[in-house]
Design an enzyme around this catalytic site. Structure first.
Site, PDB file in Angstrom:
ATOM      1  N   PHE A  78       0.921  -0.895  -0.302  1.00 32.90           N
ATOM      2  CA  PHE A  78       0.086  -0.085  -0.228  1.00 32.90           C
ATOM      3  C   PHE A  78       1.095   1.125  -0.182  1.00 32.90           C
ATOM      4  O   PHE A  78       1.308   1.568   1.145  1.00 32.90           O
ATOM      5  CB  PHE A  78      -0.756   0.033   1.513  1.00 32.90           C
ATOM      6  N   ASP A 111       1.676  -5.621   9.226  1.00 33.94           N
ATOM      7  CA  ASP A 111       0.730  -4.338   8.722  1.00 33.94           C
ATOM      8  C   ASP A 111      -0.186  -4.836   8.378  1.00 33.94           C
ATOM      9  O   ASP A 111      -0.290  -6.071   7.506  1.00 33.94           O
ATOM     10  CB  ASP A 111       0.885  -3.481   7.232  1.00 33.94           C
ATOM     11  N   TYR A 116     -11.294   0.712  11.617  1.00 31.96           N
ATOM     12  CA  TYR A 116     -12.514   1.263  10.695  1.00 31.96           C
ATOM     13  C   TYR A 116     -12.375   0.151   8.554  1.00 31.96           C
ATOM     14  O   TYR A 116     -13.751   0.472   8.309  1.00 31.96           O
ATOM     15  CB  TYR A 116     -12.506   2.425   9.366  1.00 31.96           C
ATOM     16  N   LYS A 117     -11.620  -1.156   8.608  1.00 30.77           N
ATOM     17  CA  LYS A 117     -12.114  -1.649   7.727  1.00 30.77           C
ATOM     18  C   LYS A 117     -12.596  -3.219   7.835  1.00 30.77           C
ATOM     19  O   LYS A 117     -14.202  -2.772   7.996  1.00 30.77           O
ATOM     20  CB  LYS A 117     -10.708  -1.957   7.097  1.00 30.77           C
ATOM     21  N   ARG A 137     -12.266  -4.780  -7.321  1.00 26.04           N
ATOM     22  CA  ARG A 137     -12.304  -5.429  -5.922  1.00 26.04           C
ATOM     23  C   ARG A 137     -13.790  -5.334  -4.980  1.00 26.04           C
ATOM     24  O   ARG A 137     -14.479  -4.576  -4.190  1.00 26.04           O
ATOM     25  CB  ARG A 137     -11.578  -4.345  -4.122  1.00 26.04           C
TER      26      ARG A 137
HETATM   27  C1  PLP Z   1      -5.753   1.114   4.457  1.00 20.71           C
HETATM   28  C2  PLP Z   1      -4.534   0.440   4.747  1.00 20.71           C
HETATM   29  C3  PLP Z   1      -3.671   1.947   4.806  1.00 20.71           C
HETATM   30  C4  PLP Z   1      -4.900   3.244   5.874  1.00 20.71           C
HETATM   31  O1  PLP Z   1      -3.362   3.720   6.763  1.00 20.71           O
HETATM   32  P1  PLP Z   1      -4.304   5.364   7.037  1.00 20.71           P
HETATM   33  O2  PLP Z   1      -2.710   5.814   7.969  1.00 20.71           O
HETATM   34  O3  PLP Z   1      -5.332   4.456   7.951  1.00 20.71           O
HETATM   35  O4  PLP Z   1      -5.000   6.022   5.753  1.00 20.71           O
HETATM   36  C5  PLP Z   1      -2.363   1.702   4.985  1.00 20.71           C
HETATM   37  N1  PLP Z   1      -1.499   0.325   4.989  1.00 20.71           N
HETATM   38  C6  PLP Z   1      -2.046  -0.374   4.552  1.00 20.71           C
HETATM   39  C7  PLP Z   1      -1.503  -1.569   4.040  1.00 20.71           C
HETATM   40  C8  PLP Z   1      -4.106  -0.061   4.281  1.00 20.71           C
HETATM   41  O5  PLP Z   1      -4.544  -0.981   4.134  1.00 20.71           O
END
Ligand code: PLP
Length: 423
Positions: free
Chosen positions: A138, A210, A235-236, A384
């Site tokens: 990400f 992560d 939040y996911k 997705r």
């Molecule tokens: C959704 C996601 C994030 C989101 O990061 P925020 O700081 O909460 O915006 C970070 N890393 C991964 C791998 C994600 O899937």
């Protein structure tokens, strides 16, 4: 729960409904408030709203803030919330009480974990200055690692690997940290956390994970894997609400050595002593920084409560059954269309979402959303579909594929559709 039966049945949709009727997790759907006429396949990006969240928000705003005012920091437990919620989240990822705080964003927590890991490595072997990760990670994870390396200067850098097979060669004697996302946000591919952690540690590196697409989505056992640090989203799949604070895991073995550069007063041993010098709190409190968003934090609890009615193993079994069924139905009913599965078929390598590439992926997803099937789109060309076993039904899978097949067969999508700011 074997989803093969819908294919043999004379009425396959009824067969899917029969799977729902036999599903021990089906009653959990009642714990969510989902709008009618929507098949929500985006719990991997923003989880649905727990039914209790509205009343909890009202309680915090009207009573705890409105009536009790500043007393609520103590009396309503506001101050203790990051740790209390961390303890409640811990069993979902194989952590112990006192090892997680819910706080800040995933990006910020990753920065803290990486900075602390690099500091530990600097003590052990100052020649280790490389953070190894995947190019497919990400973007924020790579941005944060890159930003930290640039900030530190002194030869720190990020090494991007193009394929999981290349990780081995990349973890050389200069590698300080292997930083991986457990389930890839685009492909839904899941890494073997225990094997990769062991490989990194055997080479003298620390393993930072992560769990953004793993917490609440797949079983995770951080201690069994021997991981060093972890971060993730609420939040996911944890259904904490839009922008809900993230979490950071610092295992007992590293807590005394854990030092991060955002030394705000909430991480101090005695924040209200208002002392002149900084002294890090003992324990997981040192991973905090400043005052937390109480409203958002409070709602995280509504999502976590729901998980206590089941187990990650039961959720995983249903998640695999849902994604198996979705893959099979799409491949059967849309076989004439240029759809390519990018999610692994092997269960051990799959998370809880399924991605297909289509040359007009963005436009097809917009058409699906107009018909009430809400998934999302990620570059390049990837549609997705997230399957949250807490509230997704087998009949939803059937209906979603039915609508997708109709859109593709009749080309009822606008190939020139303009992009929104969030896809
Ligand atoms: C959704 C996601 C994030 C989101 O990061 P925020 O700081 O909460 O915006 C970070 N890393 C991964 C791998 C994600 O899937």
């Amino acid at each position: 729960m074997i989803p093969a039966s819908p294919f043999a049945a004379a009425d396959p949709r009824a067969a899917c409904q029969a799977l729902d009727a036999a599903d021990p997790l089906a009653p959990l759907r009642e714990r969510f408030d989902l709008p009618p006429g929507v098949i929500y396949l985006d719990g991997n990006s923003l989880g649905a709203r727990p039914r209790t969240a509205l009343a909890r928000a009202q309680q915090v705003v009207a009573q705890e803030w409105g009536q009790d005012l500043i007393r609520s920091w103590n009396d309503a437990g506001w101050f203790a919330m990051p740790k209390r919620l961390g303890d409640r989240l811990a069993p979902l990822v194989g952590a112990q009480p006192g090892e997680i705080v819910v706080t800040d964003t995933t990006s910020l927590n990753l920065f803290k974990a990486l900075a602390a890991a690099l500091a530990i490595q600097h003590e052990r072997d100052p020649a280790r200055k490389v953070i190894v990760t995947e190019r497919s990670n990400f973007p924020t994870d790579i941005y944060m690692a890159d930003g930290l390396a640039r900030w530190l200067e002194r030869g720190y850098s990020v090494r991007l690997v193009d394929a999981p097979e290349d990780l081995d060669a990349a973890i050389g004697p200069d590698c300080a940290v292997l930083m991986l996302t457990h389930v890839n946000y685009r492909t839904g591919r899941q890494h073997d956390m225990a094997a990769l952690t062991a490989r990194a540690q055997a080479r003298g590196a620390l393993a930072v994970w992560d769990l953004a697409h793993s917490a609440g989505a797949v079983p995770v056992d951080l201690h069994a894997a021997g991981a060093d640090f972890a971060v993730g989203c609420t939040y996911k799949y944890l259904n904490g609400g839009p922008g809900a604070p993230a979490f950071i895991w610092v295992p007992d073995k590293h807590q005394a050595a854990f030092r991060h550069p955002l030394t705000g007063w909430w991480s101090h041993a005695a924040p209200f002593a208002m002392m002149h010098g900084y002294a890090a709190a003992n324990g997981i409190g040192r991973a905090l920084c400043g005052t937390q968003p109480v409203l958002s934090l409070a709602l995280v609890e509504c999502g976590l409560e729901i998980f206590e009615a089941t187990t990650m193993e039961a959720l995983r079994a249903k998640s695999l059954a849902l994604t198996d069924l979705f893959i099979a139905l799409v491949e059967l009913r849309c076989m004439m269309h240029p759809l390519d599965l990018v999610t692994p078929r092997a269960h051990a390598e799959r998370g809880s979402h399924v991605s297909f590439v289509h040359p007009h992926g963005y436009a097809v997803m917009q058409a699906l959303i107009r018909r009430g099937v809400i998934g999302d789109y990620r570059e390049p060309g990837i549609m997705r579909f997230g399957f949250t076993p807490l509230y997704t039904r087998f009949a939803d899978v059937w209906d979603a594929v039915d609508i997708l097949a109709d859109i593709l067969d009749n080309e009822t999508y606008d190939a020139a559709a303009a992009r929104g700011a969030v896809t």
